[in-house]
Design a protein around this motif. Structure first.
Motif, mmCIF file in Angstrom:
data_model
loop_
_atom_site.group_PDB
_atom_site.id
_atom_site.type_symbol
_atom_site.label_atom_id
_atom_site.label_comp_id
_atom_site.label_asym_id
_atom_site.label_seq_id
_atom_site.Cartn_x
_atom_site.Cartn_y
_atom_site.Cartn_z
ATOM 1 N N UNK A 245 0.814 -1.215 0.000
ATOM 2 C CA UNK A 245 0.000 0.000 0.000
ATOM 3 C C UNK A 245 0.852 1.272 0.000
ATOM 4 N N UNK A 246 0.411 2.226 -0.786
ATOM 5 C CA UNK A 246 1.060 3.548 -0.818
ATOM 6 C C UNK A 246 -0.036 4.584 -0.982
ATOM 7 N N UNK A 300 -5.680 -5.039 -7.188
ATOM 8 C CA UNK A 300 -6.913 -4.763 -6.442
ATOM 9 C C UNK A 300 -6.558 -4.351 -5.019
ATOM 10 N N UNK A 301 -7.419 -3.574 -4.414
ATOM 11 C CA UNK A 301 -7.156 -3.001 -3.092
ATOM 12 C C UNK A 301 -7.695 -3.923 -1.995
ATOM 13 N N UNK A 302 -6.812 -4.565 -1.207
ATOM 14 C CA UNK A 302 -7.297 -5.373 -0.075
ATOM 15 C C UNK A 302 -7.947 -4.471 0.965
ATOM 16 N N UNK A 303 -9.097 -4.862 1.457
ATOM 17 C CA UNK A 303 -9.826 -4.002 2.396
ATOM 18 C C UNK A 303 -9.014 -3.694 3.641
ATOM 19 N N UNK A 342 -2.504 -0.056 -4.525
ATOM 20 C CA UNK A 342 -1.778 -1.291 -4.219
ATOM 21 C C UNK A 342 -0.742 -1.498 -5.321
ATOM 22 N N UNK A 343 0.506 -1.192 -5.017
ATOM 23 C CA UNK A 343 1.578 -1.295 -5.991
ATOM 24 C C UNK A 343 2.298 -2.626 -5.860
#
Length: 434
Positions: A245-246, A300-303, A342-343
């Protein structure tokens, strides 16, 4: 940048001196540039699925270049990389780096790192909390830290600018570029020797039997090596893509005065930097998440990453300014650096890249799992090895580095153990004591 040739032209002009680089991020571009600098008869072609937009990890790299690593190999490559980036207009800014801690074990770590830095010829100075705060006032609470180590020659790299420079310089020296999505390979075995005979792409097959093929494919390397049900090599290549995450603050006016150094809070595995018109923050303070990348290195963005960023930002003075609520990014849409994302990047069992010849495939080389911090140094090292003849012969130091980065170094180790070791290294990126 448009292609300079097509697959038919490539196949109609075979050459025993052809070098095909797959991957046009900062590593592939640096390889094309440094290989093209040599006075040789090599015909170099770089292939990437997108010559206009950086879809790999280069495109979202936060740009931190901390030269000191507990691994002397990575320190050497990072120092060489900085020397290269300093020659590129707008490529590197020596803003310095700060490492912070508030624990006695953290002080021991910083004192040890100072000694290692001095031994490696890198300036490093222990600062008071007040002195450290003065270098990044919006980031640091002086009363929340006790120990600070400053690396004045570290800095931030503009990966997009650097990659563009390498590509344009390489193109001016005759390197060809082909936009095509590589999907796999066909091998051929003759006299106990296996070669990559065909590079399969969505636009057609490329004859590569007489070419040197270099994979500078980052997070996609393992899936390409696996090649469906028929692996290209029997050597294990544990390059594991992971989520990271960034986030940013909203845009703001540029700060007046000396640019902030990038800052690492070692006790919390958090880091931040001044991007000029906004601030950025990332965290390794969460369990590693393995991902299978698709079209780009934005996943995809993990919650759970909302809470990770909320916890991470709490350690900064300007914590309330950071956006912490992520959202899924449409892989079909261009990515913009303005929201939490999400990189995806690669980890390995020893946090070292893979650079060198794959021993059981005669014409295959790897240049993968390489970060911006060591991209140019590794590319120069590999170029010297590939060109190894007379003036470009590798030195004993080069050979020692290449031994450490040998693609065959995990031969004989079980795949599940290599995966476990790779994921465990995610939380060890910045040498946190655990």
């Amino acid at each position: 940048m448009p292609s300079t040739l097509n697959i038919a032209q490539l196949n109609n002009n075979p050459s025993p001196r052809r070098i095909i680089i797959i991957g046009g991020g900062i590593v592939g571009a640096a390889l094309a540039f440094h290989l093209s600098k040599a006075q040789s008869e090599n015909h170099i072609t770089l292939i990437d699925k997108s010559l206009e937009i950086l879809l790999g990890s280069t495109g979202h790299a936060p740009g931190f270049v901390g030269q000191l690593n507990e691994s002397p190999v990575l320190t050497r490559l990072a120092k060489d990389t900085v020397q290269d980036y300093l020659t590129i207009p707008g490529g590197f800014e020596a803003v310095g780096g700060l490492e912070l801690s508030s624990t006695s074990s953290g002080l021991e770590t910083l004192e040890r790192r100072q000694r290692i830095a001095q031994g490696a010829g890198l300036p490093a100075e222990l600062l008071s909390p007040e002195a450290a705060t003065s270098l990044a006032r919006d980031f640091i609470h002086a009363n929340s830290i006790k120990h600070c180590l400053h690396f004045p020659s570290d800095g931030t790299a503009n990966a997009g600018v650097i990659t563009s420079y390498y590509i344009h310089q390489a193109r001016a020296r005759g390197v060809d570029f082909l936009e095509a999505a590589v999907t796999g390979f066909a091998t051929k075995k003759e006299n106990e020797t296996t070669k990559i005979a065909t590079i399969k792409t969505g636009s057609g097959d490329i004859n590569s039997e007489d070419s040197t093929v270099i994979l500078a494919t980052g997070i996609w390397t393992s899936s390409l090596i696996c090649n469906g049900s028929t692996p290209v090599t029997q050597v294990p290549i544990p390059i594991v893509p992971v989520a990271h995450p960034y986030t940013f603050t909203p845009p703001r006016a540029r700060r007046v005065g000396t640019p902030y150094p990038f800052v690492r809070w070692l006790d919390h595995h958090v880091y931040a930097r001044d991007h000029g018109d906004r601030d950025g923050l990332g965290s390794y303070g969460h369990p590693p998440v393995q991902l299978d990348p698709t079209e780009s290195a934005i996943g995809a963005w993990p919650s759970g990453f909302d809470q990770v960023l909320s916890d991470a930002s709490s350690h900064l003075k300007n914590k309330t300014e950071f956006q912490v609520q992520g959202q899924d990014t449409d892989p079909e849409e261009p990515w913009a650096a303005d929201k939490p994302f999400n990189g995806i990047f690669s980890v390995t069992p020893d946090n070292l890249p893979f650079a060198g010849r794959v021993p059981d495939v005669a014409n295959l080389w790897l240049a993968a799992a390489i970060w911006v911090t060591t991209a140019a140094g590794t590319a120069k090292l590999l170029a010297r090895e590939i060109l190894a003849d007379g003036e470009h012969s590798t030195t004993s130091e080069d050979k020692a580095l290449l031994d450490a980065l040998n693609p065959a170094r995990f031969q004989g180790v079980a795949a599940d153990l290599l995966l476990q070791q790779s994921l465990s290294k995610y939380n060890d990126i910045y040498n946190r004591e655990t």
